[in-house]
Motif scaffolding. Structure first.
Motif, PDB file in Angstrom:
ATOM      1  N   PHE A 140       0.823  -1.208   0.000  1.00  0.00           N
ATOM      2  CA  PHE A 140       0.000   0.000   0.000  1.00  0.00           C
ATOM      3  C   PHE A 140       0.863   1.266   0.000  1.00  0.00           C
ATOM      4  CE2 PHE A 140      -3.546  -2.625   2.083  1.00  0.00           C
ATOM      5  CZ  PHE A 140      -4.125  -2.859   0.847  1.00  0.00           C
ATOM      6  N   ALA A 141       2.022   1.211   0.644  1.00  0.00           N
ATOM      7  CA  ALA A 141       2.928   2.367   0.658  1.00  0.00           C
ATOM      8  C   ALA A 141       3.486   2.637  -0.738  1.00  0.00           C
ATOM      9  CB  ALA A 141       4.068   2.133   1.646  1.00  0.00           C
ATOM     10  N   ILE A 142       3.940   1.576  -1.413  1.00  0.00           N
ATOM     11  CA  ILE A 142       4.498   1.724  -2.763  1.00  0.00           C
ATOM     12  C   ILE A 142       3.424   2.209  -3.736  1.00  0.00           C
ATOM     13  CG2 ILE A 142       5.455   0.469  -4.743  1.00  0.00           C
ATOM     14  CD1 ILE A 142       6.924  -1.320  -2.753  1.00  0.00           C
ATOM     15  N   GLU A 143       2.232   1.624  -3.660  1.00  0.00           N
ATOM     16  CA  GLU A 143       1.154   2.029  -4.560  1.00  0.00           C
ATOM     17  C   GLU A 143       0.718   3.463  -4.305  1.00  0.00           C
ATOM     18  OE1 GLU A 143      -0.925  -2.362  -5.310  1.00  0.00           O
ATOM     19  OE2 GLU A 143      -1.807  -0.947  -3.892  1.00  0.00           O
ATOM     20  N   ALA A 144       0.730   3.881  -3.033  1.00  0.00           N
ATOM     21  CA  ALA A 144       0.357   5.261  -2.697  1.00  0.00           C
ATOM     22  C   ALA A 144       1.380   6.247  -3.257  1.00  0.00           C
ATOM     23  CB  ALA A 144       0.245   5.421  -1.180  1.00  0.00           C
ATOM     24  N   ILE A 145       2.656   5.937  -3.078  1.00  0.00           N
ATOM     25  CA  ILE A 145       3.720   6.811  -3.599  1.00  0.00           C
ATOM     26  C   ILE A 145       3.641   6.878  -5.116  1.00  0.00           C
ATOM     27  CG2 ILE A 145       6.219   7.084  -3.854  1.00  0.00           C
ATOM     28  CD1 ILE A 145       6.485   5.754  -1.073  1.00  0.00           C
ATOM     29  N   GLY A 146       3.457   5.713  -5.752  1.00  0.00           N
ATOM     30  CA  GLY A 146       3.325   5.674  -7.211  1.00  0.00           C
ATOM     31  C   GLY A 146       2.122   6.453  -7.696  1.00  0.00           C
ATOM     32  N   GLY A 147       0.992   6.325  -6.969  1.00  0.00           N
ATOM     33  CA  GLY A 147      -0.223   7.050  -7.343  1.00  0.00           C
ATOM     34  C   GLY A 147      -0.057   8.552  -7.256  1.00  0.00           C
ATOM     35  N   ILE A 148       0.637   9.022  -6.219  1.00  0.00           N
ATOM     36  CA  ILE A 148       0.873  10.460  -6.051  1.00  0.00           C
ATOM     37  C   ILE A 148       1.765  10.996  -7.166  1.00  0.00           C
ATOM     38  CG2 ILE A 148       1.971  12.190  -4.573  1.00  0.00           C
ATOM     39  CD1 ILE A 148       1.074  10.459  -2.165  1.00  0.00           C
ATOM     40  N   THR A 205       8.028   6.022 -13.879  1.00  0.00           N
ATOM     41  CA  THR A 205       7.307   5.640 -12.655  1.00  0.00           C
ATOM     42  C   THR A 205       6.623   4.291 -12.812  1.00  0.00           C
ATOM     43  OG1 THR A 205       6.899   7.961 -12.084  1.00  0.00           O
ATOM     44  CG2 THR A 205       5.525   6.310 -11.008  1.00  0.00           C
ATOM     45  N   ILE A 206       5.910   4.102 -13.912  1.00  0.00           N
ATOM     46  CA  ILE A 206       5.226   2.831 -14.144  1.00  0.00           C
ATOM     47  C   ILE A 206       6.236   1.697 -14.304  1.00  0.00           C
ATOM     48  CG2 ILE A 206       3.820   1.546 -15.812  1.00  0.00           C
ATOM     49  CD1 ILE A 206       2.094   3.968 -16.142  1.00  0.00           C
ATOM     50  N   SER A 207       7.350   1.970 -14.958  1.00  0.00           N
ATOM     51  CA  SER A 207       8.401   0.952 -15.115  1.00  0.00           C
ATOM     52  C   SER A 207       8.942   0.512 -13.762  1.00  0.00           C
ATOM     53  CB  SER A 207       9.541   1.484 -15.981  1.00  0.00           C
ATOM     54  OG  SER A 207       9.114   1.721 -17.302  1.00  0.00           O
ATOM     55  N   LEU A 208       9.208   1.483 -12.878  1.00  0.00           N
ATOM     56  CA  LEU A 208       9.720   1.156 -11.545  1.00  0.00           C
ATOM     57  C   LEU A 208       8.698   0.359 -10.736  1.00  0.00           C
ATOM     58  CD1 LEU A 208      11.547   4.483 -10.570  1.00  0.00           C
ATOM     59  CD2 LEU A 208      12.602   2.278 -11.134  1.00  0.00           C
ATOM     60  N   LEU A 209       7.423   0.726 -10.860  1.00  0.00           N
ATOM     61  CA  LEU A 209       6.366  -0.005 -10.162  1.00  0.00           C
ATOM     62  C   LEU A 209       6.287  -1.449 -10.660  1.00  0.00           C
ATOM     63  CD1 LEU A 209       3.581   2.739 -10.129  1.00  0.00           C
ATOM     64  CD2 LEU A 209       4.673   1.752  -8.102  1.00  0.00           C
ATOM     65  N   ILE A 210       6.408  -1.629 -11.968  1.00  0.00           N
ATOM     66  CA  ILE A 210       6.384  -2.974 -12.557  1.00  0.00           C
ATOM     67  C   ILE A 210       7.556  -3.807 -12.037  1.00  0.00           C
ATOM     68  CG2 ILE A 210       6.636  -4.294 -14.703  1.00  0.00           C
ATOM     69  CD1 ILE A 210       5.213  -1.907 -16.121  1.00  0.00           C
ATOM     70  N   ILE A 211       8.745  -3.205 -12.030  1.00  0.00           N
ATOM     71  CA  ILE A 211       9.943  -3.916 -11.572  1.00  0.00           C
ATOM     72  C   ILE A 211       9.820  -4.299 -10.107  1.00  0.00           C
ATOM     73  CG2 ILE A 211      12.423  -3.677 -11.126  1.00  0.00           C
ATOM     74  CD1 ILE A 211      12.543  -1.887 -13.646  1.00  0.00           C
ATOM     75  N   LEU A 212       9.356  -3.358  -9.269  1.00  0.00           N
ATOM     76  CA  LEU A 212       9.195  -3.644  -7.841  1.00  0.00           C
ATOM     77  C   LEU A 212       8.175  -4.756  -7.615  1.00  0.00           C
ATOM     78  CD1 LEU A 212       9.218  -0.035  -6.312  1.00  0.00           C
ATOM     79  CD2 LEU A 212      10.947  -1.816  -5.992  1.00  0.00           C
ATOM     80  N   GLY A 213       7.069  -4.686  -8.351  1.00  0.00           N
ATOM     81  CA  GLY A 213       6.058  -5.732  -8.210  1.00  0.00           C
ATOM     82  C   GLY A 213       6.554  -7.084  -8.683  1.00  0.00           C
ATOM     83  N   GLY A 214       7.443  -7.068  -9.678  1.00  0.00           N
ATOM     84  CA  GLY A 214       7.955  -8.312 -10.243  1.00  0.00           C
ATOM     85  C   GLY A 214       9.124  -8.914  -9.499  1.00  0.00           C
ATOM     86  N   LEU A 215       9.784  -8.133  -8.646  1.00  0.00           N
ATOM     87  CA  LEU A 215      10.923  -8.660  -7.885  1.00  0.00           C
ATOM     88  C   LEU A 215      10.482  -9.678  -6.844  1.00  0.00           C
ATOM     89  CD1 LEU A 215      13.163  -5.510  -7.209  1.00  0.00           C
ATOM     90  CD2 LEU A 215      13.718  -7.470  -8.657  1.00  0.00           C
ATOM     91  N   GLY A 216       9.317  -9.486  -6.276  1.00  0.00           N
ATOM     92  CA  GLY A 216       8.835 -10.388  -5.236  1.00  0.00           C
ATOM     93  C   GLY A 216       8.954  -9.754  -3.863  1.00  0.00           C
ATOM     94  N   TYR A 217       7.971 -10.024  -3.006  1.00  0.00           N
ATOM     95  CA  TYR A 217       7.940  -9.437  -1.672  1.00  0.00           C
ATOM     96  C   TYR A 217       9.172  -9.789  -0.833  1.00  0.00           C
ATOM     97  CZ  TYR A 217       3.035  -9.100  -3.081  1.00  0.00           C
ATOM     98  OH  TYR A 217       1.875  -8.855  -3.767  1.00  0.00           O
ATOM     99  N   PRO A 218       9.644 -11.051  -0.841  1.00  0.00           N
ATOM    100  CA  PRO A 218      10.817 -11.378  -0.018  1.00  0.00           C
ATOM    101  C   PRO A 218      12.049 -10.572  -0.391  1.00  0.00           C
ATOM    102  CG  PRO A 218       9.713 -13.381  -0.748  1.00  0.00           C
ATOM    103  CD  PRO A 218       9.112 -12.246  -1.512  1.00  0.00           C
ATOM    104  N   VAL A 219      12.228 -10.310  -1.686  1.00  0.00           N
ATOM    105  CA  VAL A 219      13.405  -9.570  -2.143  1.00  0.00           C
ATOM    106  C   VAL A 219      13.346  -8.119  -1.688  1.00  0.00           C
ATOM    107  CG1 VAL A 219      14.704  -8.790  -4.170  1.00  0.00           C
ATOM    108  CG2 VAL A 219      13.696 -11.075  -4.142  1.00  0.00           C
ATOM    109  N   ILE A 220      12.192  -7.479  -1.851  1.00  0.00           N
ATOM    110  CA  ILE A 220      12.045  -6.074  -1.450  1.00  0.00           C
ATOM    111  C   ILE A 220      12.268  -5.931   0.052  1.00  0.00           C
ATOM    112  CG2 ILE A 220      10.500  -4.078  -1.380  1.00  0.00           C
ATOM    113  CD1 ILE A 220       9.053  -5.216  -3.799  1.00  0.00           C
TER     114      ILE A 220
END
Length: 458
Positions: A140-148, A205-220
């Motif tokens: 939710f934090a990442i999506e909020a920052i991306g949305g702003i 911004t969208i590219s970074l969001l895609i990469i973060l979402g694709g890395l996986g929660y454990p990695v982040i």
């Protein structure tokens, strides 16, 4: 009361993978039922249930393939339903259920912890609830920052309310690797983000969001916790390394091959060429957006896109595909076998035989499904060329959401084939096959050891 107790006893007999599979299926059916209502369409008319089911499946499976333009066909209510399905599908319904339980102060029992462990593809059960809590907050934090950030670009163009709505919709869709967009009413139906190809803020911004979402929660979470590349787990190192390599390969290849193609990058300035090449190779990580018309790309580019789509994102992420770690382990296995090594090594660690076997099984199942899916689609939809069928099948199974043949052109049988592929890709073909086979396999047969037989290979 008796019926309820019987249902509870029946559910207790189900394995975690069976519950997860049925859970995703029920969520999809509920979403399809709501989307078929008149309130969900912009014209106030009921939507065909098959098309509603296709849309709901694509949303829950965070794919992005659509039979209707999202912006023009669906009402505000319909769009809220779609983005909600994307959020639930991206996080996983067990993560959402855990979040609700935590808010209510309900204790998570062992069965629920096992379900969470399976849905998040985690090895260790200890600390799974705390891990889930961190995931929810982080997402939710990442999506909020991306949305702003995206709203900064959209508000001057669409106004405050619409700009914020566009910003947060695309932020959630990007991080969840869904690929749904609302630009159809602005730049034409099914245009995706082609009108924003030179908008640095949106593209990056969208590219970074895609990469973060694709890395996986454990990695982040591992990166946030250690804050040091040297202290990262072997899994995180392998995911980050393979992700960077794949992004670089895709970027250089697309830029080189499409540089002078007048239908794609040819008429863009250098900024547009670089942004589009970067964005397109990123979105192939199972996101489903596009900044160029993919149907006009050259055949070598299409082949590369198919390969990158099949590989997809990383484990325990919002993306699909056979996963970066699967390909990395297979590559290392082949390399070290040819070098005559007894063990497979990476980052001064050996890879277990169980991980190698699992990678081989996942790869074999993916190829099998790809062949069957392509044959089925080409036989039932002769209006699609073979390369269009291959692209559509891989895009669906890897939950990418890109198309060169046009998903709206599929007949009813073709739509069901693609829906099945999307479902297999999101829930996990290995998970589904395990759930099916575990029904008929007797427990007593699992531990039986038999004499070894010699087979000549190669």
């Amino acid at each position: 009361m008796r019926i309820r107790k019987k249902n509870i006893r029946f559910l207790k007999k189900w394995s975690s993978v069976q519950i997860i599979t049925v859970g995703f299926l029920l969520l999809t059916l509920v979403g399809a039922s709501i989307l078929s209502l008149p309130i969900s369409s912009s014209n106030g008319q009921p939507t065909n249930f098959v098309d509603s089911l296709f849309t709901a499946t694509s949303a829950v499976c965070v794919t992005g393939l659509v039979v209707f333009d999202t912006a023009t066909h669906w009402s505000l209510f319909g769009k809220v339903v779609i983005i909600s399905l994307i959020q639930i599908g991206g996080l996983g319904f067990m993560t959402i259920a855990t979040m609700i339980s935590l808010i209510r102060g309900k204790k998570i029992n062992l069965k629920e912890r096992l379900l969470i462990q399976e849905s998040l593809n985690q090895i260790d059960l200890s600390g799974i609830v705390n891990f889930t809590r961190k995931i929810i907050f982080m997402v939710f934090a990442i999506e909020a920052i991306g949305g702003i950030i995206l709203s900064i670009s959209f508000i001057p163009r669409f106004g405050l309310i619409t700009g914020l709505a566009y910003g947060f919709f695309h932020s959630i869709s990007a991080f969840c690797n869904a690929g749904f967009d609302l630009m159809g009413s602005i730049s034409g139906q099914f245009s995706s983000l082609t009108s924003l190809y030179d908008n640095s803020l949106v593209m990056i911004t969208i590219s970074l969001l895609i990469i973060l979402g694709g890395l996986g929660y454990p990695v982040i979470l591992d990166v946030l916790h250690t804050r040091s590349l040297k202290k990262l787990t072997i899994h995180s190192k392998l995911v980050i390394t393979s992700t960077i390599i794949l992004l670089l390969i895709g970027f250089v290849f697309i830029l080189g091959v499409e540089y002078n193609n007048p239908d794609t990058l040819g008429n863009m300035d250098m900024k547009g060429k670089l942004l589009s090449s970067m964005f397109q190779t990123t979105t192939l990580r199972t996101a489903g957006f596009n900044s160029i018309d993919l149907s006009l790309t050259k055949e070598p580019t299409i082949l590369l896109m198919v390969i990158l789509m099949l590989i997809g994102a990383s484990p325990a992420s919002t993306g699909g595909g056979i996963k970066t770690t699967t390909v990395a382990v297979l590559f290392l296995t082949v390399k070290d076998f040819l070098c005559g090594k007894d063990e497979i090594h990476i980052f001064e660690r050996s890879i277990s035989s169980e991980s190698i076997k699992k990678a081989m099984v996942i790869f074999f199942i993916a190829i099998f499904i790809f062949i069957i899916g392509t044959l089925a689609l080409s036989l039932t939809n002769p209006q699609f060329s073979l390369i269009e069928c291959v692209f559509e099948v891989i895009s669906a199974y890897a939950t990418v959401g890109l198309s060169i043949g046009g998903s709206p052109n599929l007949n009813v049988v073709g739509k069901f084939i693609i829906m099945i592929l999307m479902f297999l890709g999101r829930v996990g073909s290995l998970t589904i096959f395990t759930a099916i086979l575990s029904i008929n396999i007797a427990k007593k047969d699992k531990n039986i050891k038999r004499p070894k037989g010699k087979i000549i290979i190669g």
